[in-house]
Design a protein around this motif. Sequence first.
Motif, short mmCIF file in Angstrom:
data_model
loop_
_atom_site.label_atom_id
_atom_site.label_comp_id
_atom_site.label_asym_id
_atom_site.label_seq_id
_atom_site.Cartn_x
_atom_site.Cartn_y
_atom_site.Cartn_z
N THR A 18 91.99 -82.07 -74.84
CA THR A 18 92.31 -83.20 -75.70
C THR A 18 91.46 -83.19 -76.96
O THR A 18 91.52 -84.12 -77.77
N LYS A 19 90.68 -82.14 -77.13
CA LYS A 19 89.87 -81.94 -78.34
C LYS A 19 90.32 -80.66 -79.02
O LYS A 19 90.48 -79.62 -78.38
N GLY A 20 90.54 -80.71 -80.33
CA GLY A 20 90.96 -79.53 -81.07
C GLY A 20 89.80 -78.58 -81.35
O GLY A 20 88.63 -78.93 -81.18
N ASP A 48 102.60 -76.68 -79.64
CA ASP A 48 101.77 -77.32 -80.66
C ASP A 48 102.54 -77.43 -81.97
O ASP A 48 103.33 -76.55 -82.31
N VAL A 49 102.30 -78.51 -82.71
CA VAL A 49 102.94 -78.65 -84.02
C VAL A 49 102.35 -77.66 -85.01
O VAL A 49 103.00 -77.29 -86.00
N GLN A 50 101.12 -77.23 -84.77
CA GLN A 50 100.52 -76.17 -85.56
C GLN A 50 100.74 -74.86 -84.81
O GLN A 50 100.12 -74.62 -83.78
N ARG A 134 98.90 -79.14 -77.76
CA ARG A 134 98.20 -79.81 -78.85
C ARG A 134 96.78 -80.19 -78.44
O ARG A 134 96.47 -80.28 -77.26
N GLY A 135 95.96 -80.46 -79.43
CA GLY A 135 94.60 -80.90 -79.16
C GLY A 135 94.46 -82.40 -79.14
O GLY A 135 93.36 -82.92 -79.27
N THR A 140 103.87 -84.54 -74.87
CA THR A 140 104.04 -83.11 -74.63
C THR A 140 102.90 -82.56 -73.77
O THR A 140 103.09 -81.59 -73.03
N LEU A 141 101.73 -83.16 -73.87
CA LEU A 141 100.62 -82.76 -73.02
C LEU A 141 100.89 -83.16 -71.57
O LEU A 141 100.67 -82.37 -70.64
N SER A 142 101.38 -84.36 -71.38
CA SER A 142 101.69 -84.83 -70.03
C SER A 142 102.79 -83.98 -69.39
O SER A 142 102.71 -83.63 -68.21
#
Length: 281
Positions: A18-20, A48-50, A134-135, A140-142
Amino acid sequence: MKTSNLNSDPFVVTVLSTKGGVTKSTNAANISAFCADHGLKVLMIDTDVQPSLSSYYKTVHSAPGGIYEFIINRTTNPAVIISQTDIPNLDLIKSNDPTGKISLLLKDSDDGVIRFNHLLRQIQGYDLIMVDTRGTRDITLSMAVLASDLILSPVLPELLSTREFMRGTLSLYADLVTYTHYGFKLPPIKVLANRVDNTNNARDVINQVRDLFHDEEFKAQFLAPVDFLPITIPSRVAYREANAYCTPIHRYAVSEYETMRDLCLLLFPQWTDKFSNRGMA
């Protein structure tokens, strides 16, 4: 080298933090390529969006679609969504959602959190599926957690990074525990220290964190098995150079071949026989 004989569902790993800035994409890319070079058929999925993972290796075939078509249009046709990298046995569902529409659409969908799990079960022909995330916390993480067999969480040799991992992961798992009543299992977590330099401070931090993860009362908070891996990824310029050349670290630096092999042996004991030779490295 012959590829694996596929007789079971793919093993799904999500690289999560949860941290980038903790080298999620670098880990996902290097682990995937190492496994592919040792005869496993591997699919990388970039949510990820990036699109760091999407551009990590060169592609020899770029599919017209990617993660948007897979999740929102529910397209599982490989010709539409799966690209091929220049590394044999290594394919990719690329990120093509720069504005984050997937998250917004999933939030308004009845099956938003569980759709990814359902779609992944329709992907055939792979031993390993590696999901980059994603960070930040979002749906999407769940969805990736609920679809996974294993979570790999990179952390930096900093107490702040470790605290952020603990807060974010505990909160995420607490939110998802209700799904265990509907047949889902929260996957075990493997924590990996990254960018560890050869300083007393880094070693002290790693030792403190490792001691913490040996405390059973602390581990019980996570609602799933959690382990701090006994291996670390060093802070070396070779990793940045390999990335710049779009090359897996185990091919670029002989010294890091052993690091990647030891890591994959810890993560995937079911494929020990595959990692006993040097593959294509």
